[in-house]
Design a protein around this motif. Structure first.
Motif, PDB file in Angstrom:
ATOM      1  N   TYR A 114       0.835  -1.206   0.000  1.00 16.90           N
ATOM      2  CA  TYR A 114       0.000   0.000   0.000  1.00 16.90           C
ATOM      3  C   TYR A 114       0.869   1.255   0.000  1.00 16.90           C
ATOM      4  CZ  TYR A 114      -4.645  -2.086   0.702  1.00 16.90           C
ATOM      5  OH  TYR A 114      -5.829  -2.759   0.528  1.00 16.90           O
ATOM      6  N   ALA A 115       1.926   1.237   0.835  1.00 17.35           N
ATOM      7  CA  ALA A 115       2.810   2.402   0.905  1.00 17.35           C
ATOM      8  C   ALA A 115       3.523   2.636  -0.417  1.00 17.35           C
ATOM      9  CB  ALA A 115       3.834   2.207   2.027  1.00 17.35           C
ATOM     10  N   GLY A 116       3.978   1.562  -1.066  1.00 14.34           N
ATOM     11  CA  GLY A 116       4.655   1.707  -2.352  1.00 14.34           C
ATOM     12  C   GLY A 116       3.749   2.299  -3.422  1.00 14.34           C
ATOM     13  N   CYS A 117       2.501   1.827  -3.462  1.00 17.94           N
ATOM     14  CA  CYS A 117       1.547   2.377  -4.431  1.00 17.94           C
ATOM     15  C   CYS A 117       1.248   3.844  -4.129  1.00 17.94           C
ATOM     16  CB  CYS A 117       0.255   1.558  -4.415  1.00 17.94           C
ATOM     17  SG  CYS A 117       0.438  -0.123  -5.059  1.00 17.94           S
ATOM     18  N   ALA A 118       1.116   4.176  -2.838  1.00 21.73           N
ATOM     19  CA  ALA A 118       0.874   5.572  -2.458  1.00 21.73           C
ATOM     20  C   ALA A 118       2.065   6.458  -2.826  1.00 21.73           C
ATOM     21  CB  ALA A 118       0.592   5.661  -0.962  1.00 21.73           C
ATOM     22  N   GLY A 119       3.276   5.970  -2.589  1.00 22.54           N
ATOM     23  CA  GLY A 119       4.460   6.732  -2.953  1.00 22.54           C
ATOM     24  C   GLY A 119       4.565   6.956  -4.448  1.00 22.54           C
ATOM     25  N   ALA A 120       4.195   5.931  -5.231  1.00 22.83           N
ATOM     26  CA  ALA A 120       4.241   6.060  -6.688  1.00 22.83           C
ATOM     27  C   ALA A 120       3.263   7.111  -7.193  1.00 22.83           C
ATOM     28  CB  ALA A 120       3.937   4.702  -7.326  1.00 22.83           C
ATOM     29  N   LEU A 121       2.104   7.206  -6.544  1.00 19.53           N
ATOM     30  CA  LEU A 121       1.068   8.134  -6.989  1.00 19.53           C
ATOM     31  C   LEU A 121       1.245   9.544  -6.430  1.00 19.53           C
ATOM     32  CD1 LEU A 121      -2.027   5.806  -6.523  1.00 19.53           C
ATOM     33  CD2 LEU A 121      -1.179   6.654  -8.711  1.00 19.53           C
ATOM     34  N   LEU A 122       1.947   9.662  -5.293  1.00 13.97           N
ATOM     35  CA  LEU A 122       1.957  10.909  -4.529  1.00 13.97           C
ATOM     36  C   LEU A 122       2.395  12.097  -5.369  1.00 13.97           C
ATOM     37  CD1 LEU A 122       1.493  12.185  -1.780  1.00 13.97           C
ATOM     38  CD2 LEU A 122       3.855  11.629  -1.183  1.00 13.97           C
ATOM     39  N   TYR A 123       3.540  11.985  -6.035  1.00 19.59           N
ATOM     40  CA  TYR A 123       4.059  13.119  -6.798  1.00 19.59           C
ATOM     41  C   TYR A 123       3.602  13.100  -8.249  1.00 19.59           C
ATOM     42  CZ  TYR A 123       6.806  14.076  -2.684  1.00 19.59           C
ATOM     43  OH  TYR A 123       7.176  14.370  -1.392  1.00 19.59           O
TER      44      TYR A 123
END
Length: 376
Positions: free
Chosen positions: A257-266
């Motif tokens: 979940y964190a990896g997907c959020a990091g990918a989308l964040l910026y």
């Protein structure tokens, strides 16, 4: 009693279950179904009502909610304290950026711009890192585990600052992943509207999918195992819950979940990012989201993410109201220092006065109106 009689008897009494299937349903009452459906429709309608800047802010909050749900899985549901969430967000962000980056650019890139490729890949690489870290959770607990995961943030920050080919170097950074879907650039005007509208709708759909996935996990056998480990791991092991396997699984899912959020964040905010973006403060922000929203609740994670993300633009307006607070980071006190202090204060206030967070406040309001005008 026939099925029809049973329906008649339970009508108007939504919490009276006549089967185990009803008790374990994803949305076990008509009120929950209506509320969830109404909120999704409301979220879709906002894309046609709000201005682009507000949509970008809400999209950022939805991405943060995905990351907060992931942290809640390992900390709230499984009871494993993690302060290293920023490390896994960074892994996802750099994996996605490298995959979608320009092969001829100054930073590492492979030219794979399809979102359906780099988004799962970012989650899987972060999940692999979480699985490698997870064995420590079987040997450590509480404060000791928190300190080890805290070390991941400083370790990752150092590695990413030194790995110039991947990150672009300190103070320079690199472009975020390109949100492309089968040749359709979502960061450019398209059939669904402006770039902000399209990215907002994309993140809204992804948030619904991730939330449903987390809720289904929580009500499954694995989720009940997580709860048993959280409440008393020794008792859970005596009852036959495999501690090592479930703790590794909790860290793996949370890191995904964190990896997907990091990918989308910026990608949503549309800009460059650098290694300093994934500091300890980012981990503290996600901890605040979980604690303020509500531990071990998916809806609480979403509420906490919205609360913390929308708090930032509010604090930016403080210099206009309070002249002694400066917008210049070289002066003290400034808005960024005030924002950091607010995170700590809010965590303390909620832990002392409402440990269940915003979700607990909602339960109080709901209980009051359900029993009104009676006080019992």
């Amino acid at each position: 009693m026939t099925h029809t009689d049973r329906k008649v008897r339970t009508w108007g009494r939504p919490l009276l279950y006549t089967s185990y299937t009803q008790d374990m349903a994803l949305l076990d009452t008509w009120a929950k179904k209506l509320w969830c459906g109404g909120l999704i429709l409301f979220g879709l309608a906002l894309s046609q009502v709000l201005v682009d800047h507000t949509l970008e802010l809400l999209a950022t909050a939805f991405v943060a909610a995905i990351g907060a749900i992931g942290l809640n899985i390992v900390t709230g549901y499984a009871g494993q304290v993690s302060l290293g969430h920023a490390f896994f967000l960074a892994i996802g962000a750099y994996t996605a950026a490298a995959l979608s980056g320009d092969p001829a650019g100054r930073t590492l890139g492979f030219g794979v711009t399809n979102l359906l490729v780099w988004l799962p890949a970012a989650g899987l690489v972060a999940a692999l890192a979480g699985v490698l870290v997870a064995p420590l959770a079987t040997r450590l607990r509480g404060l000791y585990l928190a300190i080890v995961t805290l070390g991941l943030v400083f370790l990752g920050e150092h590695i990413f600052k030194e790995w110039d080919d991947l990150t672009g170097g300190p103070g320079v950074g690199r472009p975020a992943a390109v949100p492309d879907l089968f040749g359709w650039r979502l960061d450019q005007p398209g059939p669904l509207g402006s770039p902000e509208q399209q990215l907002y709708l994309l993140v809204l759909v992804l948030l619904v999918l991730f939330a449903i996935g987390a809720r289904n996990l929580a009500r499954s056998r694995i989720g009940r195992g997580f709860a048993a480990i959280r409440d008393r791991d020794i008792a859970a092991e005596v009852m036959g819950v495999p501690l090592t396997r479930y703790k590794v699984l909790a860290f793996g899912v949370s890191s995904f979940y964190a990896g997907c959020a990091g990918a989308l964040l910026y990608s949503v905010s549309g800009g460059y990012f650098e290694a300093g973006s994934f500091s300890l403060l980012l981990s503290v922000q996600y901890i605040a989201m979980v604690l303020i929203g509500g531990v071990a609740t998916v809806s609480g994670s979403i509420a906490g993410a919205l609360f913390i993300t929308l708090l930032s633009p509010v604090t930016r307006e403080l210099p206009a109201l309070l002249p002694f607070i400066s917008a210049d980071t070289t002066q003290t006190p400034n808005v960024f220092q005030v924002e950091t202090v607010l995170y700590g204060l809010l965590i303390i206030v909620f832990l002392v006065f409402e440990p269940r967070g915003l979700y607990g406040l909602w339960l109080r309001v709901r209980t009051y109106w359900k029993s009104w005008p009676f006080s019992y």
